[in-house]
Design a protein around this motif. Sequence first.
Motif, PDB file in Angstrom:
ATOM      1  N   GLY A 124      -6.488   2.270  -8.464  1.00 47.24           N
ATOM      2  CA  GLY A 124      -5.502   1.657  -9.339  1.00 47.24           C
ATOM      3  C   GLY A 124      -5.403   0.162  -9.171  1.00 47.24           C
ATOM      4  N   ASP A 125      -4.430  -0.406  -9.861  1.00 50.68           N
ATOM      5  CA  ASP A 125      -4.151  -1.829  -9.784  1.00 50.68           C
ATOM      6  C   ASP A 125      -2.682  -2.005 -10.135  1.00 50.68           C
ATOM      7  OD1 ASP A 125      -4.497  -4.513  -9.441  1.00 50.68           O
ATOM      8  OD2 ASP A 125      -6.011  -4.763 -10.996  1.00 50.68           O
ATOM      9  N   VAL A 126      -2.146  -3.204  -9.924  1.00 50.95           N
ATOM     10  CA  VAL A 126      -0.725  -3.389 -10.204  1.00 50.95           C
ATOM     11  C   VAL A 126      -0.422  -3.187 -11.680  1.00 50.95           C
ATOM     12  CG1 VAL A 126      -0.356  -4.909  -8.231  1.00 50.95           C
ATOM     13  CG2 VAL A 126      -0.998  -5.898 -10.417  1.00 50.95           C
ATOM     14  N   ARG A 127      -1.401  -3.428 -12.513  1.00 50.50           N
ATOM     15  CA  ARG A 127      -1.156  -3.301 -13.947  1.00 50.50           C
ATOM     16  C   ARG A 127      -0.885  -1.860 -14.364  1.00 50.50           C
ATOM     17  NH1 ARG A 127      -5.086  -7.126 -13.066  1.00 50.50           N
ATOM     18  NH2 ARG A 127      -4.643  -9.207 -13.915  1.00 50.50           N
ATOM     19  N   ASP A 128      -1.350  -0.898 -13.561  1.00 45.34           N
ATOM     20  CA  ASP A 128      -1.083   0.507 -13.883  1.00 45.34           C
ATOM     21  C   ASP A 128      -0.456   1.222 -12.687  1.00 45.34           C
ATOM     22  OD1 ASP A 128      -3.273   0.622 -12.215  1.00 45.34           O
ATOM     23  OD2 ASP A 128      -4.640   1.430 -13.718  1.00 45.34           O
ATOM     24  N   VAL A 129       0.388   0.499 -11.942  1.00 48.23           N
ATOM     25  CA  VAL A 129       0.995   1.082 -10.750  1.00 48.23           C
ATOM     26  C   VAL A 129       1.887   2.270 -11.100  1.00 48.23           C
ATOM     27  CG1 VAL A 129       3.011  -0.454 -10.757  1.00 48.23           C
ATOM     28  CG2 VAL A 129       2.189   0.506  -8.589  1.00 48.23           C
ATOM     29  N   GLY A 130       2.340   2.327 -12.331  1.00 41.48           N
ATOM     30  CA  GLY A 130       3.183   3.450 -12.737  1.00 41.48           C
ATOM     31  C   GLY A 130       2.410   4.704 -13.087  1.00 41.48           C
ATOM     32  N   GLY A 131       1.079   4.618 -13.057  1.00 42.78           N
ATOM     33  CA  GLY A 131       0.249   5.754 -13.438  1.00 42.78           C
ATOM     34  C   GLY A 131      -0.185   6.620 -12.278  1.00 42.78           C
ATOM     35  N   ALA A 132      -1.232   7.408 -12.513  1.00 45.23           N
ATOM     36  CA  ALA A 132      -1.685   8.400 -11.529  1.00 45.23           C
ATOM     37  C   ALA A 132      -2.137   7.755 -10.223  1.00 45.23           C
ATOM     38  CB  ALA A 132      -2.827   9.231 -12.126  1.00 45.23           C
ATOM     39  N   ALA A 133      -2.835   6.621 -10.313  1.00 47.87           N
ATOM     40  CA  ALA A 133      -3.296   5.967  -9.091  1.00 47.87           C
ATOM     41  C   ALA A 133      -2.119   5.456  -8.266  1.00 47.87           C
ATOM     42  CB  ALA A 133      -4.242   4.821  -9.427  1.00 47.87           C
ATOM     43  N   GLY A 134      -1.099   4.944  -8.950  1.00 47.75           N
ATOM     44  CA  GLY A 134       0.094   4.490  -8.238  1.00 47.75           C
ATOM     45  C   GLY A 134       0.787   5.636  -7.524  1.00 47.75           C
ATOM     46  N   VAL A 135       0.875   6.774  -8.192  1.00 48.22           N
ATOM     47  CA  VAL A 135       1.475   7.957  -7.564  1.00 48.22           C
ATOM     48  C   VAL A 135       0.644   8.399  -6.361  1.00 48.22           C
ATOM     49  CG1 VAL A 135       2.100  10.382  -7.893  1.00 48.22           C
ATOM     50  CG2 VAL A 135       2.553   8.722  -9.720  1.00 48.22           C
ATOM     51  N   ALA A 136      -0.692   8.377  -6.505  1.00 45.73           N
ATOM     52  CA  ALA A 136      -1.575   8.777  -5.398  1.00 45.73           C
ATOM     53  C   ALA A 136      -1.411   7.839  -4.208  1.00 45.73           C
ATOM     54  CB  ALA A 136      -3.030   8.783  -5.869  1.00 45.73           C
ATOM     55  N   ALA A 137      -1.322   6.533  -4.482  1.00 45.77           N
ATOM     56  CA  ALA A 137      -1.168   5.566  -3.394  1.00 45.77           C
ATOM     57  C   ALA A 137       0.163   5.741  -2.685  1.00 45.77           C
ATOM     58  CB  ALA A 137      -1.290   4.150  -3.943  1.00 45.77           C
ATOM     59  N   LEU A 138       1.220   5.925  -3.451  1.00 42.75           N
ATOM     60  CA  LEU A 138       2.539   6.129  -2.842  1.00 42.75           C
ATOM     61  C   LEU A 138       2.618   7.483  -2.134  1.00 42.75           C
ATOM     62  CD1 LEU A 138       4.688   4.518  -5.652  1.00 42.75           C
ATOM     63  CD2 LEU A 138       4.504   3.711  -3.285  1.00 42.75           C
ATOM     64  N   SER A 139       1.853   8.441  -2.601  1.00 45.53           N
ATOM     65  CA  SER A 139       1.784   9.735  -1.904  1.00 45.53           C
ATOM     66  C   SER A 139       1.100   9.573  -0.550  1.00 45.53           C
ATOM     67  CB  SER A 139       1.029  10.759  -2.757  1.00 45.53           C
ATOM     68  OG  SER A 139       1.740  11.049  -3.945  1.00 45.53           O
ATOM     69  N   PHE A 140       0.117   8.678  -0.473  1.00 40.72           N
ATOM     70  CA  PHE A 140      -0.519   8.381   0.812  1.00 40.72           C
ATOM     71  C   PHE A 140       0.514   7.802   1.769  1.00 40.72           C
ATOM     72  CE2 PHE A 140      -2.662   5.613   3.803  1.00 40.72           C
ATOM     73  CZ  PHE A 140      -3.759   6.356   4.214  1.00 40.72           C
ATOM     74  N   VAL A 141       1.327   6.873   1.271  1.00 40.40           N
ATOM     75  CA  VAL A 141       2.393   6.286   2.092  1.00 40.40           C
ATOM     76  C   VAL A 141       3.378   7.362   2.521  1.00 40.40           C
ATOM     77  CG1 VAL A 141       4.334   4.663   2.081  1.00 40.40           C
ATOM     78  CG2 VAL A 141       2.164   4.017   1.018  1.00 40.40           C
ATOM     79  N   ASP A 142       3.730   8.241   1.595  1.00 37.17           N
ATOM     80  CA  ASP A 142       4.665   9.328   1.916  1.00 37.17           C
ATOM     81  C   ASP A 142       4.074  10.256   2.967  1.00 37.17           C
ATOM     82  OD1 ASP A 142       7.196  10.584   1.421  1.00 37.17           O
ATOM     83  OD2 ASP A 142       6.135  12.171   0.357  1.00 37.17           O
ATOM     84  N   GLY A 143       2.764  10.475   2.885  1.00 39.01           N
ATOM     85  CA  GLY A 143       2.111  11.321   3.884  1.00 39.01           C
ATOM     86  C   GLY A 143       2.197  10.722   5.277  1.00 39.01           C
ATOM     87  N   LEU A 144       2.034   9.416   5.381  1.00 39.43           N
ATOM     88  CA  LEU A 144       2.184   8.755   6.678  1.00 39.43           C
ATOM     89  C   LEU A 144       3.591   8.961   7.218  1.00 39.43           C
ATOM     90  CD1 LEU A 144       0.385   5.342   5.953  1.00 39.43           C
ATOM     91  CD2 LEU A 144      -0.498   7.218   7.355  1.00 39.43           C
ATOM     92  N   ARG A 145       4.563   8.890   6.324  1.00 39.19           N
ATOM     93  CA  ARG A 145       5.958   9.082   6.740  1.00 39.19           C
ATOM     94  C   ARG A 145       6.215  10.512   7.201  1.00 39.19           C
ATOM     95  NH1 ARG A 145      10.610  11.137   4.594  1.00 39.19           N
ATOM     96  NH2 ARG A 145       9.504  11.716   2.662  1.00 39.19           N
ATOM     97  N   THR A 146       5.780  11.475   6.399  1.00 41.19           N
ATOM     98  CA  THR A 146       6.051  12.871   6.753  1.00 41.19           C
ATOM     99  C   THR A 146       5.234  13.321   7.970  1.00 41.19           C
ATOM    100  OG1 THR A 146       4.418  13.625   5.121  1.00 41.19           O
ATOM    101  CG2 THR A 146       6.716  13.498   4.417  1.00 41.19           C
ATOM    102  N   ASP A 147       4.076  12.697   8.168  1.00 44.21           N
ATOM    103  CA  ASP A 147       3.286  12.981   9.372  1.00 44.21           C
ATOM    104  C   ASP A 147       3.947  12.418  10.626  1.00 44.21           C
ATOM    105  OD1 ASP A 147       1.343  14.140   7.795  1.00 44.21           O
ATOM    106  OD2 ASP A 147      -0.035  12.436   7.878  1.00 44.21           O
ATOM    107  N   GLY A 148       4.878  11.493  10.436  1.00 45.67           N
ATOM    108  CA  GLY A 148       5.467  10.798  11.582  1.00 45.67           C
ATOM    109  C   GLY A 148       4.538   9.762  12.172  1.00 45.67           C
ATOM    110  N   SER A 149       3.539   9.327  11.388  1.00 45.29           N
ATOM    111  CA  SER A 149       2.515   8.420  11.904  1.00 45.29           C
ATOM    112  C   SER A 149       2.931   6.960  11.905  1.00 45.29           C
ATOM    113  CB  SER A 149       1.229   8.565  11.084  1.00 45.29           C
ATOM    114  OG  SER A 149       0.740   9.884  11.149  1.00 45.29           O
TER     115      SER A 149
END
Length: 390
Positions: free
Chosen positions: A194-219
């Motif tokens: 993705g890119d900032v121009r489409d941060v609201g799309g699928a790539a943005g969700v995938a990237a934020l899901s990666f961040v969420d995974g780090l949080r839920t992993d406790g990493s």
Amino acid sequence: MRVRALLVVVAMALGACGSGPVTTGEVLTWWDSYSTEPGSAAVETVLTRFEQQHPGVDVRRTSFGRDELRKRVDEAVTSGGLPDVAVVDTGDVARLAPAVVDLTARYGGWDSKLLDPVRRGVVVDGKSYGVPVRASTLALVRNRELVPEPPSTWDELRSVARGRTSGERAGLCFAGAGDALASGFLPVLWQAGGDVRDVGGAAGVAALSFVDGLRTDGSVPAGVADWDDAAAAEAFSLGRCAMLLAGPEVTPSANLAGLDWVSGPLPGGVPAPVRGETGVIGRGSAHVDLAWRLLTWVSDTRDNSTQLGGVLYALPDRADTVTDLGWQWDPNVAGFAEQLRASRPMAEYGPNYPRIATAVAAAARDVLEGRKAPAAAAEEAGRVVGPLTR
């Protein structure tokens, strides 16, 4: 501010790049954010050397903290009172372009040795608006005792971070406060396609899901959203982080702690934002030739570059300095420098980049702190960023 007595000497020619003669008693005003030691003293030394080599010139320097400089520059843009030279955050060059001198015609072939990402960091709509003073970026820093080999993919990065998390030690740390989080999140967004121009799309969700995974992993540490670069570097140096997304500013604290650490590119060759500072010339300056001469002299003179490199934690930004031993102020410069070659300048996002960074960082922080699900945070970021990129 430093004020020195003017040297009354016969005027001398400035030479190349269309520069005119120095007028006896010519004064240049200079603003920067290198307000702490030893960086401030090194800048003083370099500017004094310029005066000595250019009799009749007095460079009057004022130094601020980073946030204060941005505030003063913005006020000066409004009032028309910019100094001759302002060394600003490279990410601000695009928004300041209307108030500073277009240097395109002066560049000629001068920029041929600049690394491409660094060169593009001062270009707005095909025109050049500054001279790079300090180049930096974000790389993956590892405690080699805990992470002997670099992860080759982002999935592996998450897995390694999870596996190295134990007790008070987190697997991965980064600066999460303010807009610093944007620097760490953009590579995650880019690796997701993705890119900032489409941060609201699928790539943005995938990237934020990666961040969420780090949080839920406790990493990642629970309070990482409040950390600035210095806090993240300190945590790594104290052994509380197995890996760190950071720039070369981590070097002194990691070395002082006696860590066996190493820097290297981000997984998969993903770019990171070009960071650092750029010298711009105020549009109202009566000394454009001399200001240009000063900025290019700082870059071209080897003694300046090597003297400033280690105290400003700068990376070699030219093809002729990448392998220069004078730039190897630490063994880990090479790893950061390798990432810099593959980095992306934020000037490509135009004058609204600071506001874009704020919105992107807010989305990542909402996810990090569990306030929003990735899809909701991406949608909100998309609403804010969309109009800013048109």
